[in-house]
Write a protein that holds these residues in place. Structure first.
Motif, PDB file in Angstrom:
ATOM      1  N   GLU A  15      11.301  10.204  21.460  1.00  8.11           N
ATOM      2  CA  GLU A  15      12.092   8.981  21.362  1.00  8.11           C
ATOM      3  C   GLU A  15      11.259   7.769  20.937  1.00  8.11           C
ATOM      4  OE1 GLU A  15      15.383   8.326  21.485  1.00  8.11           O
ATOM      5  OE2 GLU A  15      15.488  10.519  21.364  1.00  8.11           O
ATOM      6  N   LEU A  16      10.007   7.701  21.369  1.00  8.81           N
ATOM      7  CA  LEU A  16       9.175   6.556  20.993  1.00  8.81           C
ATOM      8  C   LEU A  16       8.982   6.504  19.493  1.00  8.81           C
ATOM      9  CD1 LEU A  16       7.353   4.159  21.644  1.00  8.81           C
ATOM     10  CD2 LEU A  16       5.483   5.796  22.052  1.00  8.81           C
ATOM     11  N   GLU A  17       8.633   7.645  18.889  1.00 11.33           N
ATOM     12  CA  GLU A  17       8.430   7.692  17.444  1.00 11.33           C
ATOM     13  C   GLU A  17       9.741   7.365  16.701  1.00 11.33           C
ATOM     14  OE1 GLU A  17       5.367  10.397  19.280  1.00 11.33           O
ATOM     15  OE2 GLU A  17       7.480   9.922  19.589  1.00 11.33           O
ATOM     16  N   ARG A  18      10.854   7.878  17.206  1.00 12.31           N
ATOM     17  CA  ARG A  18      12.160   7.607  16.588  1.00 12.31           C
ATOM     18  C   ARG A  18      12.474   6.112  16.643  1.00 12.31           C
ATOM     19  NH1 ARG A  18      17.614   7.229  17.955  1.00 12.31           N
ATOM     20  NH2 ARG A  18      19.023   8.191  16.429  1.00 12.31           N
ATOM     21  N   LYS A  19      12.219   5.495  17.766  1.00 11.22           N
ATOM     22  CA  LYS A  19      12.491   4.066  17.932  1.00 11.22           C
ATOM     23  C   LYS A  19      11.681   3.232  16.941  1.00 11.22           C
ATOM     24  CE  LYS A  19      11.966   0.381  21.423  1.00 11.22           C
ATOM     25  NZ  LYS A  19      10.828  -0.320  20.784  1.00 11.22           N
ATOM     26  N   LEU A  20      10.390   3.508  16.848  1.00 10.43           N
ATOM     27  CA  LEU A  20       9.540   2.750  15.942  1.00 10.43           C
ATOM     28  C   LEU A  20       9.915   2.995  14.485  1.00 10.43           C
ATOM     29  CD1 LEU A  20       6.092   3.170  17.736  1.00 10.43           C
ATOM     30  CD2 LEU A  20       7.516   1.122  17.633  1.00 10.43           C
ATOM     31  N   LEU A  21      10.285   4.232  14.160  1.00 12.14           N
ATOM     32  CA  LEU A  21      10.696   4.556  12.793  1.00 12.14           C
ATOM     33  C   LEU A  21      11.955   3.785  12.416  1.00 12.14           C
ATOM     34  CD1 LEU A  21      10.573   6.247  10.188  1.00 12.14           C
ATOM     35  CD2 LEU A  21      11.803   8.048  11.401  1.00 12.14           C
ATOM     36  N   LEU A  22      12.946   3.756  13.302  1.00 14.37           N
ATOM     37  CA  LEU A  22      14.190   3.057  13.000  1.00 14.37           C
ATOM     38  C   LEU A  22      13.979   1.543  12.933  1.00 14.37           C
ATOM     39  CD1 LEU A  22      16.739   5.114  15.114  1.00 14.37           C
ATOM     40  CD2 LEU A  22      16.383   5.155  12.630  1.00 14.37           C
ATOM     41  N   GLU A  23      13.083   1.032  13.765  1.00 16.39           N
ATOM     42  CA  GLU A  23      12.782  -0.395  13.685  1.00 16.39           C
ATOM     43  C   GLU A  23      12.156  -0.736  12.336  1.00 16.39           C
ATOM     44  OE1 GLU A  23      10.308  -1.302  17.013  1.00 16.39           O
ATOM     45  OE2 GLU A  23      11.969  -1.287  18.457  1.00 16.39           O
ATOM     46  N   ALA A  24      11.262   0.118  11.862  1.00 12.55           N
ATOM     47  CA  ALA A  24      10.653  -0.107  10.545  1.00 12.55           C
ATOM     48  C   ALA A  24      11.715   0.001   9.446  1.00 12.55           C
ATOM     49  CB  ALA A  24       9.536   0.895  10.307  1.00 12.55           C
ATOM     50  N   PHE A  25      12.599   0.953   9.583  1.00 14.88           N
ATOM     51  CA  PHE A  25      13.678   1.129   8.602  1.00 14.88           C
ATOM     52  C   PHE A  25      14.578  -0.112   8.573  1.00 14.88           C
ATOM     53  CE2 PHE A  25      17.934   2.398   7.359  1.00 14.88           C
ATOM     54  CZ  PHE A  25      17.711   3.147   6.222  1.00 14.88           C
ATOM     55  N   ASP A  26      14.960  -0.588   9.751  1.00 19.04           N
ATOM     56  CA  ASP A  26      15.853  -1.741   9.827  1.00 19.04           C
ATOM     57  C   ASP A  26      15.186  -3.017   9.325  1.00 19.04           C
ATOM     58  OD1 ASP A  26      17.832  -0.144  10.866  1.00 19.04           O
ATOM     59  OD2 ASP A  26      17.416  -0.660  12.956  1.00 19.04           O
ATOM     60  N   SER A  27      13.851  -3.060   9.368  1.00 20.10           N
ATOM     61  CA  SER A  27      13.140  -4.241   8.870  1.00 20.10           C
ATOM     62  C   SER A  27      13.071  -4.278   7.346  1.00 20.10           C
ATOM     63  CB  SER A  27      11.719  -4.267   9.438  1.00 20.10           C
ATOM     64  OG  SER A  27      10.907  -3.278   8.801  1.00 20.10           O
ATOM     65  N   ASN A  28      13.450  -3.160   6.723  1.00 22.98           N
ATOM     66  CA  ASN A  28      13.450  -2.996   5.264  1.00 22.98           C
ATOM     67  C   ASN A  28      12.047  -2.879   4.676  1.00 22.98           C
ATOM     68  OD1 ASN A  28      15.162  -2.548   3.019  1.00 22.98           O
ATOM     69  ND2 ASN A  28      14.694  -4.583   2.207  1.00 22.98           N
ATOM     70  N   TRP A  29      11.046  -2.609   5.514  1.00 24.89           N
ATOM     71  CA  TRP A  29       9.707  -2.319   4.997  1.00 24.89           C
ATOM     72  C   TRP A  29       9.648  -0.825   4.655  1.00 24.89           C
ATOM     73  CZ3 TRP A  29       6.353  -5.710   3.323  1.00 24.89           C
ATOM     74  CH2 TRP A  29       6.352  -7.008   3.826  1.00 24.89           C
ATOM     75  N   VAL A  30      10.423  -0.453   3.648  1.00 26.16           N
ATOM     76  CA  VAL A  30      10.501   0.956   3.230  1.00 26.16           C
ATOM     77  C   VAL A  30       9.641   1.098   1.976  1.00 26.16           C
ATOM     78  CG1 VAL A  30      12.045   2.880   2.693  1.00 26.16           C
ATOM     79  CG2 VAL A  30      12.836   1.021   4.179  1.00 26.16           C
ATOM     80  N   ALA A  31       8.340   1.035   2.162  1.00 24.98           N
ATOM     81  CA  ALA A  31       7.403   0.992   1.038  1.00 24.98           C
ATOM     82  C   ALA A  31       6.010   1.346   1.542  1.00 24.98           C
ATOM     83  CB  ALA A  31       7.401  -0.412   0.432  1.00 24.98           C
ATOM     84  N   PRO A  32       5.079   1.593   0.628  1.00 22.95           N
ATOM     85  CA  PRO A  32       3.678   1.834   1.037  1.00 22.95           C
ATOM     86  C   PRO A  32       2.945   0.537   1.336  1.00 22.95           C
ATOM     87  CG  PRO A  32       3.880   2.057  -1.326  1.00 22.95           C
ATOM     88  CD  PRO A  32       5.268   1.808  -0.811  1.00 22.95           C
ATOM     89  N   VAL A  33       3.610  -0.356   2.031  1.00 20.51           N
ATOM     90  CA  VAL A  33       3.035  -1.621   2.473  1.00 20.51           C
ATOM     91  C   VAL A  33       3.917  -2.114   3.610  1.00 20.51           C
ATOM     92  CG1 VAL A  33       4.401  -3.004   0.856  1.00 20.51           C
ATOM     93  CG2 VAL A  33       2.227  -3.900   1.702  1.00 20.51           C
ATOM     94  N   GLY A  34       3.329  -2.862   4.557  1.00 23.06           N
ATOM     95  CA  GLY A  34       4.149  -3.383   5.634  1.00 23.06           C
ATOM     96  C   GLY A  34       3.388  -3.534   6.931  1.00 23.06           C
ATOM     97  N   PRO A  35       4.003  -4.152   7.927  1.00 21.34           N
ATOM     98  CA  PRO A  35       3.308  -4.439   9.192  1.00 21.34           C
ATOM     99  C   PRO A  35       2.922  -3.195   9.984  1.00 21.34           C
ATOM    100  CG  PRO A  35       5.644  -5.013   9.323  1.00 21.34           C
ATOM    101  CD  PRO A  35       5.359  -4.735   7.890  1.00 21.34           C
ATOM    102  N   ASP A  36       3.737  -2.154   9.929  1.00 22.04           N
ATOM    103  CA  ASP A  36       3.372  -0.931  10.659  1.00 22.04           C
ATOM    104  C   ASP A  36       2.160  -0.263  10.028  1.00 22.04           C
ATOM    105  OD1 ASP A  36       5.408  -0.374  12.867  1.00 22.04           O
ATOM    106  OD2 ASP A  36       6.715  -0.829  11.177  1.00 22.04           O
ATOM    107  N   LEU A  37       2.080  -0.307   8.714  1.00 20.31           N
ATOM    108  CA  LEU A  37       0.932   0.267   8.021  1.00 20.31           C
ATOM    109  C   LEU A  37      -0.349  -0.487   8.404  1.00 20.31           C
ATOM    110  CD1 LEU A  37       0.141   2.431   5.906  1.00 20.31           C
ATOM    111  CD2 LEU A  37       0.440   0.681   4.156  1.00 20.31           C
TER     112      LEU A  37
END
Length: 380
Positions: A15-37
């Motif tokens: 669930e932790l990985e799913r939560k962080l993945l969906l948060e990144a998706f919802d932030s629209n950082w769907v690219a090889p750049v971004g705050p999670d990276l």
């Protein structure tokens, strides 16, 4: 009732990985750049104890860029353990260089430091030094870096640490991935942590990190238009996958503890069988027990390694032989090999048991029971 299949080393996500993945998706950082990276790189660099980490599409990509940073070019030679996964040697071939394969030591199954020293001395005396040495941290146990670092420093040859299997392991208290010019990590689905694919180049060298980051983004120059002065690669990791990796890092210690517990269980459950010996754990460091591996002496055990594999498969248990050495692979048949008897024997008799961090006590018991059944039948 049919038993569920036990896999060798499956992903362990929740669930932790799913939560962080969906948060990144919802932030629209769907690219090889971004705050999670950015955060993922910073967190891995801190764990490994280095200044820089560059998140990439695979561990193989990291190996490739590490070799580029070491100055490897067409016609060069690179010393490589024969007992490893093919990616270690493939990355050398990408650059038109040639691997020179070296045997393992029985003490840890890693590359034999004495052979490395001998080969460096011989080639340097002839004025043909190798461009680099790659050491591999086999099955999550560090190579013997004391003599390896000393030898590479003495002869002025770059050392690259293939720590693809070793995140969380250590050598003399120093984390895996922190040795040599650059280290390499893998986040493939079967590794200690996963991003569903991906890898990392880690280094203390500012220039190596800067060049790896530049080349991994198609070597684009800082102009308003697209300007390229070098051939680059599309090697950056996605921000979405980095979000998964951040979740995995929060569970790293517990997942390693689970694998170590499994390794200790197998040793207790199977260590009394005649002809069964486990991969030695060297006193110089701490292994992460990525995979628990053993050797089977068919004369003493009463059956071959392959017979055990067949029994495990019949009981829906995935196990595998240890790595087939590179010098025995058809694609590398023309490459130089120094020694070979040790790693050939490790392949001939070696067996990797299911070792995933989500393995249950019942799963471990099923594996041990199946192995013991083969021994019992052979000695009935």
């Amino acid at each position: 009732m049919t038993e569920t299949r036990i896999w060798l080393s499956p992903p362990d996500v929740g669930e932790l990985e799913r939560k962080l993945l969906l948060e990144a998706f919802d932030s629209n950082w769907v690219a090889p750049v971004g705050p999670d990276l950015d955060a993922f790189e910073a967190q891995v660099a801190e764990i490994v104890g280095v200044r820089h980490a560059v998140a990439l599409s695979s561990g193989t990509a990291a190996l490739h860029l590490a070799l580029v940073a070491a100055g490897v070019r067409r016609g060069d030679t690179v010393l490589v353990p024969s007992f490893t996964f093919a990616a270690t040697a493939n990355a050398v071939m990408y650059l038109g260089a040639r691997p020179v394969f070296l045997d393992s030591t029985t003490a840890s199954w890693n590359v034999d430091p004495a052979l490395v020293v001998e080969e460096l001395k011989r080639r340097c005396a002839k004025g043909r030094p190798p461009r680099a040495v790659i050491a591999v941290d086999m099955y999550g146990q560090c190579a013997d870096y004391g003599p390896l670092v000393d030898a590479c420093d003495r002869y002025g040859v770059a050392l690259i640490e293939d720590a693809a299997e070793a995140l969380g392991a250590s050598y003399a208290g120093k984390p895996a991935g922190s040795f040599g010019l650059a280290g390499v990590l893998s986040f493939n689905g079967n590794k200690i942590i996963t991003t569903g694919g991906g890898g990392m180049l880690v280094t203390d060298d500012d220039g190596v990190a800067r060049r790896a980051r530049h080349l991994s983004t198609q070597a684009r120059e800082p102009f308003p238009h697209y300007e390229h002065r070098s051939v680059g690669y599309n090697y950056r990791l996605s921000n979405l996958l980095a979000a998964v990796g951040r979740g995995q890092l929060q569970r790293l210690d517990s997942m390693i503890a689970a694998r170590r517990e499994t390794g200790h269980f197998y040793r207790a459950a199977l260590g009394d069988l005649p002809g069964v010996t486990f991969m030695p754990i060297a006193e110089y460091g701490r292994a992460n027990y990525w995979l628990t591996c053993l050797l089977i002496d068919p004369e003493r055990f009463g059956a071959s390694r392959d017979r055990v594999l067949e029994r495990l498969a019949a009981h829906a248990i995935e196990a595998r032989p240890t790595w087939k050495p590179m010098h025995l692979q058809p694609v590398f048949r023309d490459c130089v090999m120094r020694g070979g008897d040790v790693c050939a024997d490790l392949f001939r008799r070696g067996l990797c048991l299911p070792s995933g961090s989500a393995l249950t006590e019942h799963d471990r018991e099923r594996v041990a029971t199946a192995v013991r059944a083969v021994a019992a039948e052979a000695n009935a």
